[in-house]
Design a protein around this motif. Structure first.
Motif, PDB file in Angstrom:
ATOM      1  N   ALA A  84     -36.015  -0.049  29.932  1.00  0.00           N
ATOM      2  CA  ALA A  84     -34.565   0.061  29.828  1.00  0.00           C
ATOM      3  C   ALA A  84     -34.195   0.937  28.646  1.00  0.00           C
ATOM      4  CB  ALA A  84     -33.934  -1.314  29.677  1.00  0.00           C
ATOM      5  N   ARG A  85     -33.053   1.602  28.752  1.00  0.00           N
ATOM      6  CA  ARG A  85     -32.577   2.474  27.683  1.00  0.00           C
ATOM      7  C   ARG A  85     -31.939   1.680  26.546  1.00  0.00           C
ATOM      8  NH1 ARG A  85     -30.825   5.609  32.371  1.00  0.00           N
ATOM      9  NH2 ARG A  85     -31.948   7.591  32.440  1.00  0.00           N
ATOM     10  N   GLN A  86     -31.396   0.505  26.872  1.00  0.00           N
ATOM     11  CA  GLN A  86     -30.745  -0.322  25.866  1.00  0.00           C
ATOM     12  C   GLN A  86     -31.326  -1.722  25.896  1.00  0.00           C
ATOM     13  OE1 GLN A  86     -26.501  -0.233  26.470  1.00  0.00           O
ATOM     14  NE2 GLN A  86     -26.427   2.005  26.592  1.00  0.00           N
ATOM     15  N   ARG A  87     -31.411  -2.310  24.719  1.00  0.00           N
ATOM     16  CA  ARG A  87     -31.956  -3.673  24.602  1.00  0.00           C
ATOM     17  C   ARG A  87     -31.165  -4.670  25.453  1.00  0.00           C
ATOM     18  NH1 ARG A  87     -33.382  -8.233  23.989  1.00  0.00           N
ATOM     19  NH2 ARG A  87     -34.336  -9.241  22.186  1.00  0.00           N
ATOM     20  N   SER A  88     -29.850  -4.478  25.518  1.00  0.00           N
ATOM     21  CA  SER A  88     -28.993  -5.403  26.260  1.00  0.00           C
ATOM     22  C   SER A  88     -29.271  -5.383  27.762  1.00  0.00           C
ATOM     23  CB  SER A  88     -27.516  -5.067  26.005  1.00  0.00           C
ATOM     24  OG  SER A  88     -27.225  -3.737  26.409  1.00  0.00           O
ATOM     25  N   GLN A  89     -29.850  -4.280  28.270  1.00  0.00           N
ATOM     26  CA  GLN A  89     -30.118  -4.182  29.703  1.00  0.00           C
ATOM     27  C   GLN A  89     -31.289  -5.059  30.132  1.00  0.00           C
ATOM     28  OE1 GLN A  89     -30.584   0.134  29.930  1.00  0.00           O
ATOM     29  NE2 GLN A  89     -28.647   0.291  31.029  1.00  0.00           N
ATOM     30  N   LEU A  90     -32.007  -5.624  29.183  1.00  0.00           N
ATOM     31  CA  LEU A  90     -33.138  -6.482  29.509  1.00  0.00           C
ATOM     32  C   LEU A  90     -32.744  -7.960  29.575  1.00  0.00           C
ATOM     33  CD1 LEU A  90     -35.863  -4.809  27.277  1.00  0.00           C
ATOM     34  CD2 LEU A  90     -35.617  -4.644  29.762  1.00  0.00           C
ATOM     35  N   LYS A  91     -31.473  -8.238  29.385  1.00  0.00           N
ATOM     36  CA  LYS A  91     -31.026  -9.633  29.352  1.00  0.00           C
ATOM     37  C   LYS A  91     -30.148  -9.953  30.555  1.00  0.00           C
ATOM     38  CE  LYS A  91     -29.376 -13.079  26.026  1.00  0.00           C
ATOM     39  NZ  LYS A  91     -28.931 -13.291  24.634  1.00  0.00           N
ATOM     40  N   ARG A  92     -30.507 -11.005  31.287  1.00  0.00           N
ATOM     41  CA  ARG A  92     -29.716 -11.499  32.402  1.00  0.00           C
ATOM     42  C   ARG A  92     -29.107 -12.834  31.995  1.00  0.00           C
ATOM     43  NH1 ARG A  92     -33.278  -7.361  33.149  1.00  0.00           N
ATOM     44  NH2 ARG A  92     -33.688  -6.829  35.305  1.00  0.00           N
ATOM     45  N   SER A  93     -27.915 -13.137  32.468  1.00  0.00           N
ATOM     46  CA  SER A  93     -27.301 -14.404  32.103  1.00  0.00           C
ATOM     47  C   SER A  93     -26.393 -14.897  33.214  1.00  0.00           C
ATOM     48  CB  SER A  93     -26.505 -14.274  30.800  1.00  0.00           C
ATOM     49  OG  SER A  93     -25.442 -13.360  30.947  1.00  0.00           O
ATOM     50  N   ALA A  94     -26.072 -16.191  33.160  1.00  0.00           N
ATOM     51  CA  ALA A  94     -25.179 -16.815  34.132  1.00  0.00           C
ATOM     52  C   ALA A  94     -24.462 -17.980  33.465  1.00  0.00           C
ATOM     53  CB  ALA A  94     -25.954 -17.292  35.355  1.00  0.00           C
ATOM     54  N   ARG A  95     -23.289 -18.327  34.006  1.00  0.00           N
ATOM     55  CA  ARG A  95     -22.504 -19.434  33.482  1.00  0.00           C
ATOM     56  C   ARG A  95     -22.366 -20.506  34.555  1.00  0.00           C
ATOM     57  NH1 ARG A  95     -17.549 -18.086  33.068  1.00  0.00           N
ATOM     58  NH2 ARG A  95     -16.923 -19.575  31.457  1.00  0.00           N
ATOM     59  N   TYR A  96     -22.466 -21.780  34.119  1.00  0.00           N
ATOM     60  CA  TYR A  96     -22.405 -22.912  35.039  1.00  0.00           C
ATOM     61  C   TYR A  96     -21.451 -23.969  34.519  1.00  0.00           C
ATOM     62  CZ  TYR A  96     -26.858 -21.035  36.823  1.00  0.00           C
ATOM     63  OH  TYR A  96     -27.832 -20.228  37.335  1.00  0.00           O
ATOM     64  N   SER A  97     -20.748 -24.630  35.437  1.00  0.00           N
ATOM     65  CA  SER A  97     -20.065 -25.863  35.082  1.00  0.00           C
ATOM     66  C   SER A  97     -21.121 -26.973  35.110  1.00  0.00           C
ATOM     67  CB  SER A  97     -18.935 -26.162  36.067  1.00  0.00           C
ATOM     68  OG  SER A  97     -19.428 -26.262  37.388  1.00  0.00           O
ATOM     69  N   LEU A  98     -20.920 -28.027  34.330  1.00  0.00           N
ATOM     70  CA  LEU A  98     -21.946 -29.043  34.150  1.00  0.00           C
ATOM     71  C   LEU A  98     -21.531 -30.398  34.718  1.00  0.00           C
ATOM     72  CD1 LEU A  98     -23.080 -28.327  30.461  1.00  0.00           C
ATOM     73  CD2 LEU A  98     -24.184 -27.587  32.587  1.00  0.00           C
ATOM     74  N   ASN A  99     -22.546 -31.125  35.180  1.00  0.00           N
ATOM     75  CA  ASN A  99     -22.363 -32.521  35.523  1.00  0.00           C
ATOM     76  C   ASN A  99     -22.448 -33.357  34.255  1.00  0.00           C
ATOM     77  OD1 ASN A  99     -22.229 -32.176  38.429  1.00  0.00           O
ATOM     78  ND2 ASN A  99     -24.431 -31.737  38.357  1.00  0.00           N
ATOM     79  N   ALA A 100     -22.125 -34.633  34.377  1.00  0.00           N
ATOM     80  CA  ALA A 100     -22.153 -35.523  33.221  1.00  0.00           C
ATOM     81  C   ALA A 100     -23.551 -35.647  32.626  1.00  0.00           C
ATOM     82  CB  ALA A 100     -21.623 -36.900  33.617  1.00  0.00           C
ATOM     83  N   ASP A 101     -24.596 -35.521  33.464  1.00  0.00           N
ATOM     84  CA  ASP A 101     -25.965 -35.659  32.972  1.00  0.00           C
ATOM     85  C   ASP A 101     -26.544 -34.353  32.430  1.00  0.00           C
ATOM     86  OD1 ASP A 101     -26.274 -34.242  35.301  1.00  0.00           O
ATOM     87  OD2 ASP A 101     -27.707 -35.631  36.234  1.00  0.00           O
ATOM     88  N   GLY A 102     -25.741 -33.295  32.399  1.00  0.00           N
ATOM     89  CA  GLY A 102     -26.194 -32.020  31.842  1.00  0.00           C
ATOM     90  C   GLY A 102     -26.801 -31.069  32.837  1.00  0.00           C
ATOM     91  N   THR A 103     -26.899 -31.461  34.091  1.00  0.00           N
ATOM     92  CA  THR A 103     -27.412 -30.546  35.112  1.00  0.00           C
ATOM     93  C   THR A 103     -26.296 -29.606  35.561  1.00  0.00           C
ATOM     94  OG1 THR A 103     -26.894 -32.156  36.847  1.00  0.00           O
ATOM     95  CG2 THR A 103     -29.139 -32.180  35.932  1.00  0.00           C
ATOM     96  N   HIS A 104     -26.686 -28.517  36.232  1.00  0.00           N
ATOM     97  CA  HIS A 104     -25.704 -27.531  36.664  1.00  0.00           C
ATOM     98  C   HIS A 104     -24.935 -28.038  37.877  1.00  0.00           C
ATOM     99  CE1 HIS A 104     -28.605 -24.266  34.896  1.00  0.00           C
ATOM    100  NE2 HIS A 104     -28.078 -25.052  33.976  1.00  0.00           N
ATOM    101  N   GLN A 105     -23.638 -27.970  37.783  1.00  0.00           N
ATOM    102  CA  GLN A 105     -22.793 -28.391  38.903  1.00  0.00           C
ATOM    103  C   GLN A 105     -22.509 -27.228  39.839  1.00  0.00           C
ATOM    104  OE1 GLN A 105     -18.413 -29.197  38.414  1.00  0.00           O
ATOM    105  NE2 GLN A 105     -19.065 -31.310  38.860  1.00  0.00           N
ATOM    106  N   GLN A 106     -22.101 -26.088  39.252  1.00  0.00           N
ATOM    107  CA  GLN A 106     -21.723 -24.931  40.068  1.00  0.00           C
ATOM    108  C   GLN A 106     -21.915 -23.649  39.272  1.00  0.00           C
ATOM    109  OE1 GLN A 106     -17.659 -25.059  41.355  1.00  0.00           O
ATOM    110  NE2 GLN A 106     -17.796 -23.185  42.562  1.00  0.00           N
ATOM    111  N   LEU A 107     -22.395 -22.614  39.958  1.00  0.00           N
ATOM    112  CA  LEU A 107     -22.515 -21.297  39.341  1.00  0.00           C
ATOM    113  C   LEU A 107     -21.134 -20.669  39.242  1.00  0.00           C
ATOM    114  CD1 LEU A 107     -24.233 -18.845  38.366  1.00  0.00           C
ATOM    115  CD2 LEU A 107     -24.400 -18.149  40.761  1.00  0.00           C
ATOM    116  N   LEU A 108     -20.727 -20.346  38.016  1.00  0.00           N
ATOM    117  CA  LEU A 108     -19.418 -19.750  37.801  1.00  0.00           C
ATOM    118  C   LEU A 108     -19.470 -18.227  37.803  1.00  0.00           C
ATOM    119  CD1 LEU A 108     -18.126 -22.072  34.929  1.00  0.00           C
ATOM    120  CD2 LEU A 108     -17.677 -22.272  37.381  1.00  0.00           C
ATOM    121  N   GLU A 109     -20.537 -17.694  37.206  1.00  0.00           N
ATOM    122  CA  GLU A 109     -20.628 -16.232  37.073  1.00  0.00           C
ATOM    123  C   GLU A 109     -22.066 -15.835  36.786  1.00  0.00           C
ATOM    124  OE1 GLU A 109     -18.679 -12.673  34.320  1.00  0.00           O
ATOM    125  OE2 GLU A 109     -18.743 -14.738  33.594  1.00  0.00           O
TER     126      GLU A 109
END
Length: 263
Positions: A84-109
């Motif tokens: 990759a040309r930029q360090r930031s291009q090597l990073k993938r990420s996602a956001r999730y809403s959480l259940n009460a026990d800390g597991t992922h409830q739904q993929l937000l983005e």
């Protein structure tokens, strides 16, 4: 003829080879198990107001496969062309809403990354780029600033009859004063920091710097501590990052051609 036709054809990599870990973001139920076993913190998460941001940083990843053993939503692939040309291009990420026990409830983005240029295009441009920029060839000075020598073994393969880097006009030289590109391996140890700066200053413009391996890209398993400065970019500017531990010759050639295409 034993010489590979890469990059005009896809890399011939064993199906058993370990390359990029692939996360099924939509089916990922909990980032905590994978983050707990990752030895370099390549998988991380941060919780804020019942929303979790989880990420995979390929610059830190050593392709050990522990995350895939801990989580069925992660699998190891043999994909190695990750430069990759930029360090930031090597990073993938996602956001999730959480259940009460800390597991992922739904993929937000899930963050989409820009597409890299095709390998065929890089192969077609490489000889023209080298000739127009540097005359008849591209001279590389390899600089070991603290490597375990795993990356050096793969770099040596570039000069073998199989990969034959000289078909692109790529040569390795002994002096930075003769070099157009620095291929830097390892986390920068404190004892090599000044030597790396002097090597960079001795390399004439236009010069390119390629950070090789997880250690060169991020500090790898060593990180930043009393003995090391960490990533190459903490000492000198970097043009291209080649992740892996170690990156194979296909990955190295892909990164070198990507660097050439920048100018």
């Amino acid at each position: 003829m034993v010489t590979t036709s890469y990059p005009e054809t896809p890399a011939d990599v064993s199906k058993q080879a370990r390359g990029k870990p692939e996360i099924d973001w939509a089916k990922w139920r909990d980032a905590r198990p994978a983050a707990a076993v990752c030895p370099t913190a390549a998988i991380e998460f941060h919780d804020d107001n019942q929303v979790r941001t989880a990420s995979l940083d390929l610059a830190k990843c050593v392709f050990c496969g522990l995350c895939a053993e801990a989580d069925p939503a992660i699998r190891m692939t043999n994909q190695c062309e990750l430069a990759a040309r930029q360090r930031s291009q090597l990073k993938r990420s996602a956001r999730y809403s959480l259940n009460a026990d800390g597991t992922h409830q739904q993929l937000l983005e899930a963050v989409a990354l820009p597409e890299d240029p095709s390998l065929t295009a890089l192969g077609e441009q490489s000889r023209t780029r080298i000739h127009s920029l540097f005359g008849r060839s591209l001279n590389i000075r390899e600089v070991d600033v603290g490597s375990c020598n795993g990356c050096e073994m793969e770099i040596q393969g570039l000069n073998s009859p199989v990969y034959d880097a000289e078909r692109f006009g790529i040569h390795f030289v002994a002096s930075p004063r003769h070099a157009d590109m620095l291929l830097v391996t390892g986390p920068v140890t404190r004892n090599m920091e000044l030597a790396l700066r002097k090597t960079y200053d001795a390399t004439p413009d236009p010069r390119l710097v390629v950070a090789v391996g997880a250690c060169g890209c991020s500090g790898g398993i060593f990180g930043r501590n009393y003995a090391t400065c960490g990533a190459v970019e903490t000492v000198i500017p970097v043009d291209v990052y080649i992740p892996g531990c170690p990156p194979n010759p296909h990955a190295l050639l892909n990164g070198i051609l990507l660097a050439i295409s920048m100018r």
